[in-house]
Scaffold this active site. Structure first.
Site, PDB file in Angstrom:
ATOM      1  N   ARG A   1      45.655  35.184  21.116  1.00 55.73           N
ATOM      2  CA  ARG A   1      47.075  35.091  21.434  1.00 55.73           C
ATOM      3  C   ARG A   1      47.277  33.835  22.269  1.00 55.73           C
ATOM      4  NH1 ARG A   1      48.867  38.153  25.555  1.00 55.73           N
ATOM      5  NH2 ARG A   1      47.017  37.904  26.790  1.00 55.73           N
TER       6      ARG A   1
ATOM      7  N   ARG B   1      56.091  32.017  27.564  1.00 55.27           N
ATOM      8  CA  ARG B   1      56.983  32.716  28.494  1.00 55.27           C
ATOM      9  C   ARG B   1      58.371  32.091  28.440  1.00 55.27           C
ATOM     10  NH1 ARG B   1      54.010  32.456  34.020  1.00 55.27           N
ATOM     11  NH2 ARG B   1      52.533  34.070  33.387  1.00 55.27           N
TER      12      ARG B   1
ATOM     13  N   ARG C   1      28.113  27.256  26.669  1.00 56.33           N
ATOM     14  CA  ARG C   1      28.689  25.927  26.874  1.00 56.33           C
ATOM     15  C   ARG C   1      28.488  25.612  28.353  1.00 56.33           C
ATOM     16  NH1 ARG C   1      29.656  22.067  23.650  1.00 56.33           N
ATOM     17  NH2 ARG C   1      31.519  21.333  24.736  1.00 56.33           N
TER      18      ARG C   1
ATOM     19  N   ARG D   1      39.648  18.414  33.136  1.00 55.94           N
ATOM     20  CA  ARG D   1      40.509  18.742  34.283  1.00 55.94           C
ATOM     21  C   ARG D   1      40.144  17.878  35.481  1.00 55.94           C
ATOM     22  NH1 ARG D   1      40.540  25.138  35.419  1.00 55.94           N
ATOM     23  NH2 ARG D   1      38.352  24.918  36.000  1.00 55.94           N
TER      24      ARG D   1
ATOM     25  N   GLU E   1      36.005  17.385  35.502  1.00 59.17           N
ATOM     26  CA  GLU E   1      35.205  18.404  34.807  1.00 59.17           C
ATOM     27  C   GLU E   1      34.996  17.970  33.352  1.00 59.17           C
ATOM     28  OE1 GLU E   1      36.484  22.344  36.196  1.00 59.17           O
ATOM     29  OE2 GLU E   1      36.281  22.988  34.116  1.00 59.17           O
TER      30      GLU E   1
ATOM     31  N   TYR F   1      31.712  36.612  29.412  1.00 56.93           N
ATOM     32  CA  TYR F   1      32.543  35.982  30.426  1.00 56.93           C
ATOM     33  C   TYR F   1      33.301  37.073  31.175  1.00 56.93           C
ATOM     34  CZ  TYR F   1      35.857  33.508  33.135  1.00 56.93           C
ATOM     35  OH  TYR F   1      36.559  33.064  34.228  1.00 56.93           O
TER      36      TYR F   1
ATOM     37  N   ASP G   1      35.810  37.645  34.795  1.00 58.04           N
ATOM     38  CA  ASP G   1      36.408  37.109  36.018  1.00 58.04           C
ATOM     39  C   ASP G   1      35.783  37.833  37.208  1.00 58.04           C
ATOM     40  OD1 ASP G   1      38.169  35.086  35.243  1.00 58.04           O
ATOM     41  OD2 ASP G   1      39.658  36.544  34.560  1.00 58.04           O
TER      42      ASP G   1
HETATM   43  P1  FAD Z   1      26.637  34.383  39.231  1.00 53.69           P
HETATM   44  O1  FAD Z   1      27.718  34.013  40.169  1.00 53.69           O
HETATM   45  O2  FAD Z   1      26.244  33.407  38.199  1.00 53.69           O
HETATM   46  O3  FAD Z   1      25.352  34.805  40.092  1.00 53.69           O
HETATM   47  C1  FAD Z   1      24.097  34.988  39.502  1.00 53.69           C
HETATM   48  C2  FAD Z   1      23.069  34.418  40.472  1.00 53.69           C
HETATM   49  O4  FAD Z   1      21.766  34.774  40.022  1.00 53.69           O
HETATM   50  C3  FAD Z   1      23.102  32.902  40.554  1.00 53.69           C
HETATM   51  O5  FAD Z   1      23.345  32.494  41.880  1.00 53.69           O
HETATM   52  C4  FAD Z   1      21.730  32.468  40.050  1.00 53.69           C
HETATM   53  O6  FAD Z   1      21.205  31.351  40.745  1.00 53.69           O
HETATM   54  C5  FAD Z   1      20.887  33.715  40.328  1.00 53.69           C
HETATM   55  N1  FAD Z   1      19.707  33.806  39.462  1.00 53.69           N
HETATM   56  C6  FAD Z   1      19.661  33.746  38.121  1.00 53.69           C
HETATM   57  N2  FAD Z   1      18.396  33.849  37.685  1.00 53.69           N
HETATM   58  C7  FAD Z   1      17.613  33.974  38.777  1.00 53.69           C
HETATM   59  C8  FAD Z   1      16.217  34.097  38.978  1.00 53.69           C
HETATM   60  N3  FAD Z   1      15.360  34.127  37.942  1.00 53.69           N
HETATM   61  N4  FAD Z   1      15.740  34.187  40.247  1.00 53.69           N
HETATM   62  C9  FAD Z   1      16.591  34.144  41.307  1.00 53.69           C
HETATM   63  N5  FAD Z   1      17.926  34.025  41.167  1.00 53.69           N
HETATM   64  C10 FAD Z   1      18.437  33.946  39.927  1.00 53.69           C
HETATM   65  N6  FAD Z   1      36.570  34.035  37.825  1.00 53.69           N
HETATM   66  C11 FAD Z   1      37.787  34.310  38.372  1.00 53.69           C
HETATM   67  O7  FAD Z   1      38.058  35.453  38.713  1.00 53.69           O
HETATM   68  N7  FAD Z   1      38.686  33.305  38.588  1.00 53.69           N
HETATM   69  C12 FAD Z   1      38.446  32.012  38.254  1.00 53.69           C
HETATM   70  O8  FAD Z   1      39.300  31.135  38.452  1.00 53.69           O
HETATM   71  C13 FAD Z   1      37.178  31.694  37.674  1.00 53.69           C
HETATM   72  N8  FAD Z   1      36.879  30.432  37.328  1.00 53.69           N
HETATM   73  C14 FAD Z   1      35.680  30.159  36.748  1.00 53.69           C
HETATM   74  C15 FAD Z   1      35.403  28.839  36.390  1.00 53.69           C
HETATM   75  C16 FAD Z   1      34.205  28.535  35.781  1.00 53.69           C
HETATM   76  C17 FAD Z   1      33.915  27.111  35.418  1.00 53.69           C
HETATM   77  C18 FAD Z   1      33.276  29.562  35.489  1.00 53.69           C
HETATM   78  C19 FAD Z   1      31.992  29.255  34.780  1.00 53.69           C
HETATM   79  C20 FAD Z   1      33.531  30.856  35.865  1.00 53.69           C
HETATM   80  C21 FAD Z   1      34.743  31.186  36.495  1.00 53.69           C
HETATM   81  N9  FAD Z   1      35.029  32.487  36.901  1.00 53.69           N
HETATM   82  C22 FAD Z   1      36.249  32.760  37.461  1.00 53.69           C
HETATM   83  C23 FAD Z   1      34.054  33.583  36.706  1.00 53.69           C
HETATM   84  C24 FAD Z   1      33.162  33.831  37.928  1.00 53.69           C
HETATM   85  O9  FAD Z   1      32.403  32.670  38.212  1.00 53.69           O
HETATM   86  C25 FAD Z   1      32.215  35.006  37.621  1.00 53.69           C
HETATM   87  O10 FAD Z   1      32.939  36.154  37.313  1.00 53.69           O
HETATM   88  C26 FAD Z   1      31.271  35.384  38.776  1.00 53.69           C
HETATM   89  O11 FAD Z   1      30.827  34.276  39.494  1.00 53.69           O
HETATM   90  C27 FAD Z   1      30.069  36.106  38.215  1.00 53.69           C
HETATM   91  O12 FAD Z   1      29.253  36.618  39.245  1.00 53.69           O
HETATM   92  P2  FAD Z   1      27.753  37.060  38.919  1.00 53.69           P
HETATM   93  O13 FAD Z   1      27.205  37.590  40.178  1.00 53.69           O
HETATM   94  O14 FAD Z   1      27.727  37.916  37.710  1.00 53.69           O
HETATM   95  O15 FAD Z   1      27.028  35.718  38.449  1.00 53.69           O
END
Ligand code: FAD
Length: 372
Positions: free
Chosen positions: A172, A176, A249, A280, A300, A348, A350
């Site tokens: 979608r 707005r 990506r 961006r 970016e 993915y 948030d």
């Molecule tokens: P992560 O934050 O990736 O944490 C996982 C951690 O595990 C990392 O620090 C990594 O180093 C560690 N790790 C991995 N493997 C190992 C290993 N073998 N040994 C030790 N450590 C390890 N969400 C929003 O709500 N709003 C936004 O505006 C938004 N913008 C975004 C923009 C971008 C460019 C991206 C990519 C994401 C965005 N997000 C946003 C999503 C958000 O980043 C994620 O929802 C959130 O950070 C995920 O948390 P997580 O703990 O699952 O993963």
């Protein structure tokens, strides 16, 4: 029996919330991360007194009041409202597509006029069954919005022509018909005052943390430390890519400190033409209404992901989803390891999703009712 009840691999939001909640229930936790900082991808670093979003702009938004109250119980959030701009070959447009955008595109002043233009553009194209992303987008919003605000940006994001991308990527395209530049429809949004690192520091308060250590480099040793392991890294890497590599990506960020107090007047400006190589420019101070004498901006650039790059966006096409299923089936047989987070689920999410999932996992493990 290990020294800890839980070894938590990853100090991102999933692992941090898990550790906080397990500790609250009397469990001993160790959190490790291969990066040298906590916060995962939400991490913010202080540069020139500005909280710089090091892994891409992060705006917290949710309609779940429990999750909003939860994050606000650690730190205060500001009233930031995401209202990005699009720069198309020097022309500025408001996003998301709304009456301000339509006024800028066509000079129209009423919703009826805007709707009539979009409708007539769609009808002229006469696309019955969109065969690719380009046709899909054209059939949803017509020619002008597609060519000025979608095509170039999307092609840069995916590194491929819109005609070579599958239609399903765009389901979608919200349009707005009010003068409303608020990107999100959620009830709550904002940025933690002091940045996301301050938020995660509070969540991890009182919990043992070891940074700069890779769990997979000495898995047996780390496993011996705890009764259970919560793993938030890449699921295919955990299994040494035995079925193949899950594709992502990636992004390349170029940071610049500029000797000016205000570079672009907005936190987020998308470059939607094909010629500009980046997608961006983020000006971080505007997330917190900063008044510092200097500013920090980040350009970016989307890029192909290779194993040594940061995995940002999972490519959830049929091929990768099938591969993930194989890993997921295997992970369900693990008795000691719990998989979670965006990399464990190859999805993915948030931040509010991630916090909700981590809280749900805790409720399941501790036989509590799901309160989220
Ligand atoms: P992560 O934050 O990736 O944490 C996982 C951690 O595990 C990392 O620090 C990594 O180093 C560690 N790790 C991995 N493997 C190992 C290993 N073998 N040994 C030790 N450590 C390890 N969400 C929003 O709500 N709003 C936004 O505006 C938004 N913008 C975004 C923009 C971008 C460019 C991206 C990519 C994401 C965005 N997000 C946003 C999503 C958000 O980043 C994620 O929802 C959130 O950070 C995920 O948390 P997580 O703990 O699952 O993963």
């Amino acid at each position: 029996m290990g020294k800890y009840d839980f070894l938590i691999v990853g100090a991102g939001l999933y692992g941090s919330v898990f550790a906080h909640e397990a500790k609250k229930r009397g469990k001993k936790c160790l959190v490790i991360d291969k990066r040298k900082h906590i916060g995962g991808n939400a991490y913010t670093e202080n540069i020139e007194n500005i909280n710089v979003h090091k892994y891409g702009a992060h705006i917290f938004h949710t309609s779940n009041k429990k999750i909003w109250d939860y994050v606000n119980s650690f730190v205060e959030f500001n009233r930031y409202t995401n209202s990005p701009l699009a720069n198309y070959n020097g022309e500025l447009y408001n996003l998301p597509f709304n009456m301000n955008t339509f006024h800028q595109l066509w000079g129209v002043k009423t919703p009826d006029e805007a709707q009539a233009i979009i409708k007539s553009q769609i009808e002229k194209l006469n696309i019955k069954e969109p065969a690719n992303l380009e046709e899909q987008a054209l059939s949803l919003v017509g020619t002008d919005i597609y060519h000025k605000l979608i095509k170039g940006y999307t092609e840069k994001q995916w590194g491929r022509k819109a005609t070579d991308l599958p239609a399903f990527i765009i389901k979608r395209l919200p349009v707005r018909f009010t003068f409303d530049n608020n990107y999100f429809n959620d009830n709550y949004q904002g940025i933690p005052i002091g940045g996301y690192t301050a938020l995660v520091e509070k969540i991890l308060d009182g919990i043992e943390i070891k940074l700069g250590v890779n769990y997979l480099s000495d898995k047996d040793y780390f496993d011996s430390l705890a009764d259970k392991v919560v793993y938030t890294g890449m699921i295919d890497e955990f299994y040494n890519y035995k079925f193949g590599i899950l594709e992502y990506r990636s992004l390349h960020f170029e940071n610049e400190i500029i000797d000016s107090s205000n570079y672009q007047g907005n936190a987020v400006v998308n470059y939607t033409d094909s010629e500009t190589p980046f997608t961006r420019i983020i000006e971080h101070k505007h997330f917190e209404f900063g008044t510092q004498p200097k500013t920090v901006v980040t350009r970016e650039y989307p890029k192909e992901w290779k194993k040594e790059d940061e995995p940002y966006y999972p490519v959830n096409d049929d091929k990768n989803n099938k591969l993930f299923k194989l890993y997921s089936e295997l992970s369900k047989k693990e008795s000691k390891v719990i998989f979670g987070g965006r990399l464990g689920d190859y999805k993915y999410y948030d931040m509010h999703h991630i916090i909700g999932l981590s809280l749900k996992k805790i409720a399941t493990l501790f036989n509590e009712p799901d309160s989220i």
